[in-house]
Scaffold this motif. Structure first.
Motif, PDB file in Angstrom:
ATOM      1  N   THR A 279       0.480 -14.053  -5.395  1.00 53.71           N
ATOM      2  CA  THR A 279       1.548 -13.129  -4.822  1.00 53.71           C
ATOM      3  C   THR A 279       0.842 -11.558  -4.298  1.00 53.71           C
ATOM      4  O   THR A 279       0.289 -11.939  -3.203  1.00 53.71           O
ATOM      5  CB  THR A 279       2.761 -13.437  -4.267  1.00 53.71           C
ATOM      6  N   PRO A 280       0.501 -11.667  -5.246  1.00 52.01           N
ATOM      7  CA  PRO A 280      -0.377  -9.614  -4.745  1.00 52.01           C
ATOM      8  C   PRO A 280      -1.866 -10.532  -4.398  1.00 52.01           C
ATOM      9  O   PRO A 280      -2.521  -9.330  -3.590  1.00 52.01           O
ATOM     10  CB  PRO A 280      -0.549 -10.015  -5.888  1.00 52.01           C
ATOM     11  N   ALA A 281      -2.652 -11.367  -4.875  1.00 46.58           N
ATOM     12  CA  ALA A 281      -3.920 -11.526  -4.076  1.00 46.58           C
ATOM     13  C   ALA A 281      -3.548 -12.070  -2.707  1.00 46.58           C
ATOM     14  O   ALA A 281      -4.487 -11.628  -2.179  1.00 46.58           O
ATOM     15  CB  ALA A 281      -4.540 -12.695  -5.056  1.00 46.58           C
ATOM     16  N   ARG A 282      -2.440 -12.458  -2.115  1.00 43.27           N
ATOM     17  CA  ARG A 282      -2.128 -13.491  -0.850  1.00 43.27           C
ATOM     18  C   ARG A 282      -2.354 -12.071  -0.099  1.00 43.27           C
ATOM     19  O   ARG A 282      -2.850 -11.821   1.138  1.00 43.27           O
ATOM     20  CB  ARG A 282      -1.589 -14.226  -1.450  1.00 43.27           C
ATOM     21  N   ARG A 283      -1.324 -10.971  -0.808  1.00 46.81           N
ATOM     22  CA  ARG A 283      -0.594 -10.385   0.386  1.00 46.81           C
ATOM     23  C   ARG A 283      -2.125  -8.723   0.059  1.00 46.81           C
ATOM     24  O   ARG A 283      -2.366  -8.614   1.371  1.00 46.81           O
ATOM     25  CB  ARG A 283       0.897  -9.211  -0.306  1.00 46.81           C
ATOM     26  N   ARG A 284      -2.763  -8.767  -1.009  1.00 47.48           N
ATOM     27  CA  ARG A 284      -4.600  -8.108  -1.014  1.00 47.48           C
ATOM     28  C   ARG A 284      -4.978  -8.061   0.699  1.00 47.48           C
ATOM     29  O   ARG A 284      -5.856  -7.370   1.491  1.00 47.48           O
ATOM     30  CB  ARG A 284      -4.467  -7.408  -2.158  1.00 47.48           C
ATOM     31  N   ARG A 285      -5.245  -9.839   0.394  1.00 46.37           N
ATOM     32  CA  ARG A 285      -5.946 -10.650   1.559  1.00 46.37           C
ATOM     33  C   ARG A 285      -5.208 -10.350   2.789  1.00 46.37           C
ATOM     34  O   ARG A 285      -5.840  -9.977   3.802  1.00 46.37           O
ATOM     35  CB  ARG A 285      -5.702 -12.443   1.659  1.00 46.37           C
ATOM     36  N   TRP A 286      -4.014 -10.274   3.394  1.00 44.45           N
ATOM     37  CA  TRP A 286      -2.943 -10.600   4.423  1.00 44.45           C
ATOM     38  C   TRP A 286      -3.691  -8.959   4.626  1.00 44.45           C
ATOM     39  O   TRP A 286      -3.786  -8.241   5.702  1.00 44.45           O
ATOM     40  CB  TRP A 286      -2.077 -10.270   4.290  1.00 44.45           C
ATOM     41  N   TRP A 287      -3.521  -7.827   3.765  1.00 45.39           N
ATOM     42  CA  TRP A 287      -3.546  -6.327   4.010  1.00 45.39           C
ATOM     43  C   TRP A 287      -5.420  -6.240   4.888  1.00 45.39           C
ATOM     44  O   TRP A 287      -5.089  -5.053   5.470  1.00 45.39           O
ATOM     45  CB  TRP A 287      -3.384  -5.595   2.513  1.00 45.39           C
ATOM     46  N   LEU A 288      -6.344  -7.027   4.296  1.00 42.57           N
ATOM     47  CA  LEU A 288      -7.582  -6.252   4.651  1.00 42.57           C
ATOM     48  C   LEU A 288      -7.783  -7.267   5.845  1.00 42.57           C
ATOM     49  O   LEU A 288      -8.562  -6.545   6.193  1.00 42.57           O
ATOM     50  CB  LEU A 288      -8.235  -7.402   3.277  1.00 42.57           C
TER      51      LEU A 288
END
Lengths: 537, 289
Positions: free
Chosen positions: B6-15
């Motif tokens: 989830t944090p990885a996904r969120r990071r990707r979403w932010w990027l």
């Protein structure tokens, strides 16, 4: 309603050999009636214009109006020239208000038309005699009343019991008798202007002070003038016009001024000139002045450089910003893009002249919101410093036009071939490489013509420049108070003097012609780019 | 597993997406701030630049009421009249010309089209000196067409109507199948009937766009309006409102802001509702800035 229904409803049973509806009374005589009425109005107005042009002997206007009127009648009352029936109205306006004025601009560019050279020789003589008028020592003072008819002011005087009335164009005439030695209280056919209005209405006051009513048809008899609106004094010219020798003699000093047709002035032997002259052809003088007159050439060069910088800068910066925004927000994962788009294009939909005026207030050094909120209340002199003013103007124009490029680029991006981009991605091209090698070149194909016309528009964007800072701040020592944010068209506006001050129509028109040539070159490039001509069938 | 994804996904979403919202906020601030500011200034009763920097510090309609004591509404009327008639005239003339070019094949058609394309590239405003002098001369003969007449200004604007709009319309007219004309002709309709009854309703969208563009260009024009209209009663909004704020010392800022809000809202509304068509039109023809 579909097209088919329209046709079925509106068309009566057919008869192949029928006359045109615009002529026939059967079925659709209405069209014919409308046409006859319209043409009747056009003819009536045209003939009225011809008659009044004849009465002031304006032969060019008589000729043009007659030709246009005859052409209109031929076009609309014959069966031939069908396309012209549709083209004529627009064509007339185009010919008179666009094509003709271009030609007229070229003509004026080769004359010294302007303040001091504004009319014919006769007008210059009249002006010289008027300017040389002096009050005759010991002449009679007449009791006077200001009168008015059809918006034209006149004087009515009591000349020893006779009322005499006249206007600027109409010398004094007898108009009945007056009682005693008082100013006429009423004059037949004229409205007496009340004294109260003379004293309070400054416009009327100025008109009355400037008014001179000739005493008789002979200009040497002089004219009546008034200072207070209640007594008239006779002024006579001290200049004498000799039509045969084409000289004006100052009877006081004895100086003889000779008409000089190369400069359009009356020149004395010692070189002094009368202020009033007429306009003559001066050849390429105006164009040469642009390049050789040192005080003019310098400021004009900086104006020209800035015009290009402004136009190119506006297009490049706003295109760049618009493109970046378009790429960033051309992402289906971003929600509410529709609302985003609407908010982004608001500056474009806001009327441009108001935006420029608005920024004029916002950039104000002392009270402006920009200094107050974004520069911590410091007093940055945006409007007064040449470089800051230039930056501010660019900023405004970018603000005005980036939404346009945002919209255009968004449209162009969506039209890009998807498979090419996919192929590039599969081949391992990164985002930047894709942008540089595919997106940008393809985008430029469709947007380059728009960029060129946008450039041409900015090149002549008078409104933004003039509304923001009126071209200021002034360049020190520049003639015609040219300023550092002036672009060519606003510089022409100043030089021309149409807004007041000394007018130099000749020089202004010469500058216009130069800009026309520049625009022409730009258009030629645009022409080759768009190749719009190929679309013709 | 899911806790690390989830944090990885969120990071990707932010990027990839998230920062775009942040960016959008900045862009919208840039675009909208001046408009918010003018609204705030319009509601500030002080009526001067000083003290109007605190946004929405007060809500007062005094500036709007004060417009009634100026010539503002006269100018609005003049602007609507001049812009409206210019727009209607431009539409009729442009449509008629586009119809002729699109439907008739006549000698000189290609040349006329080319000439028109060239003529329209030269801005009429550049010839303002000649326009001014010509109007002075015409005014001596026909005062109604001289300086300081609204009719004159309309005529001047109509002078530029054919060049600017014919191409926009010409392209659109060409998309209407000529079979419609032909079948109507067989049914006995005259060319005038075909034009008014059949073609005009079908090309309504482009007519609306041309009308709006012609209106906006008349609305925003300063240089020609300033030259032609000399008396305050005849001014348009552009000429009149410039007088309000051109003088730094005696500027009537509050009036300007209130006037700008009133005048801009209808234009904004029209523009936004016709946005899709306008952009299509603009990309084919003229531009604003």
């Amino acid at each position: 309603m579909t097209v088919q229904q329209v046709i079925e409803q509106d068309t009566p049973p057919t008869d192949p050999r029928r006359e045109s509806h615009a002529r026939a009374w059967r079925a659709h005589g209405v069209g014919f009636v409308v046409k006859v009425i319209l043409m009747g109005v056009v003819n009536a107005l045209g003939i009225m214009a011809i008659i009044s042009a004849l009465s002031v002997q304006s032969w060019l206007l008589v000729g043009v109006t007659t030709i246009l009127l005859i052409a209109a009648d031929i076009v609309y009352f014959t069966r031939r020239a069908l396309p012209l029936k549709y083209l004529m109205p627009g064509l007339v306006f185009l010919l008179v208000f666009q094509v003709f004025v271009f030609g007229y601009t070229a003509y004026i560019a080769f004359t010294n038309y302007g303040t001091g050279h504004a009319g014919s020789v006769e007008q210059a003589v009249d002006a010289a005699l008027v300017q040389g008028e002096r009050r005759v020592e010991g002449s009679a003072t007449y009791p006077l009343t200001v009168v008015e008819r059809f918006g034209e002011y006149g004087f009515a005087i009591n000349d020893g019991g006779d009322v005499r009335v006249g206007t600027e164009t109409q010398p004094l005439q007898d108009a009945g008798s007056a009682s005693g030695a008082e100013a006429p209280a009423s004059v037949d056919g004229w409205t007496v202007v009340p004294r109260a209005q003379l004293l309070t209405d400054q416009e009327v006051q100025a008109a009355i002070e400037a008014l001179r009513v000739p005493v008789s048809d002979d200009p040497n008899d002089g004219s009546i003038r008034t200072r207070d609106g209640s007594s008239g004094l006779v002024y006579t010219p001290t200049m004498l016009w000799d039509a045969d020798a084409r000289t004006i003699t100052d009877t006081v000093s004895g100086t003889v001024y000779t008409a000089d047709d190369t400069t359009g002035s009356f020149v004395a032997a010692d070189g002094t000139r009368l202020p009033a002259g007429w306009y003559v052809n001066v050849g390429f003088d105006n164009f040469l002045r642009v390049f050789t007159d040192a005080s003019l050439a310098g400021p004009l060069l900086s104006v020209t450089v800035w015009t290009f910088a402004f136009a190119i800068g506006s297009v490049v910066i706003s295109f760049g910003i618009g493109l970046v925004f378009a790429i960033v927000f051309n992402d289906p994962r971003v929600r509410a893009r529709k609302y985003l788009r609407t908010l982004i294009i608001l500056p474009y939909a806001f009327p441009a002249f108001m935006s420029a005026l608005l920024f004029r207030g916002m950039f104000n050094a002392e009270f402006g919101v920009i200094n107050d909120l974004f520069f911590f209340g410091s007093q940055i002199n945006w409007l007064g410093d040449p470089w800051l003013a230039k930056a501010a103007v660019l900023w405004i124009n970018v603000w005005l036009s980036f939404p346009y490029w945002f919209l255009v680029c968004t449209g162009a991006l969506q039209a890009l071939p998807k498979d090419t981009l996919e192929a590039a991605e599969i081949d391992g091209a990164g985002k930047w490489r894709q942008f540089r090698a595919i997106i940008l070149p393809l985008l430029l194909v469709s947007t380059a013509p728009l960029a060129i016309s946008s450039f041409a528009f900015s090149f002549n964007n008078f409104t933004v420049i003039y509304m923001f800072n009126a071209g200021g701040p002034p360049i020190p020592g520049a003639p015609y108070s040219l300023g550092s944010t002036d672009i060519l068209i606003s510089a022409i506006y100043r030089v021309s003097g149409v807004a007041g001050g000394a007018a130099d129509y000749g020089l202004a028109s010469a500058l216009s012609i130069i800009v026309f040539i520049v625009v022409g070159i730009i258009s030629a490039i645009a022409f080759r780019q768009t190749r719009k001509l190929e679309e013709y069938q | 597993m899911s806790t690390t994804r989830t944090p990885a996904r969120r990071r990707r979403w932010w990027l990839e997406v998230g920062w775009k919202y942040f960016f959008a906020a900045i862009v919208i601030f840039y675009a909208v701030f001046p408009l918010v500011y003018v609204l705030s200034a319009a509601l500030n009763p002080r009526g001067t630049l000083s003290g109007s920097t605190a946004l929405f510090s007060s809500f007062d309609l005094a500036n709007f009421a004060a417009l009634g004591q100026t010539s503002y509404w006269t100018w609005v009327g003049n602007t609507l009249l001049i812009g409206g008639i210019s727009a209607v005239g431009a539409v009729i003339m442009g449509a008629a010309a586009a119809y002729a070019f699109s439907r008739f094949r006549f000698r000189g058609r290609r040349v006329s089209l080319t000439t028109l394309l060239i003529v329209q590239m030269f801005p009429q405003a550049l010839a303002f000196v000649a326009i001014f002098l010509m109007l002075l001369a015409i005014g001596e003969v026909v005062p109604a067409l001289g300086i300081n007449s609204k009719l004159t200004l309309i005529c001047v604007y109509l002078g530029g109507a054919l060049g600017a709009n014919t191409f926009l319309m010409y392209g659109f007219f060409n998309t209407i199948p000529i079979e419609i004309d032909e079948s109507a002709k067989i049914d006995g309709a005259s060319h005038a009937q075909i034009f008014w009854r059949l073609i005009m309703p079908l090309v309504m969208p482009i007519l609306a766009v041309v009308a709006l563009l012609a209106f906006i260009s008349a609305f925003g024009d300063y240089i020609l309006a300033k030259i032609v209209l000399t008396s305050e009663d005849n001014w348009t909004l552009a000429v009149g409102m410039y007088q309000w704020v051109s003088n730094q010392l005696a500027s009537r800022w509050g009036l300007f802001a209130a006037g700008a809000v009133i005048a801009a809202i209808p234009v904004l509304a029209l523009f936004l509702s016709l946005q899709r068509f306008i952009v299509g039109g603009l990309t084919q023809g003229s531009v604003k800035g």
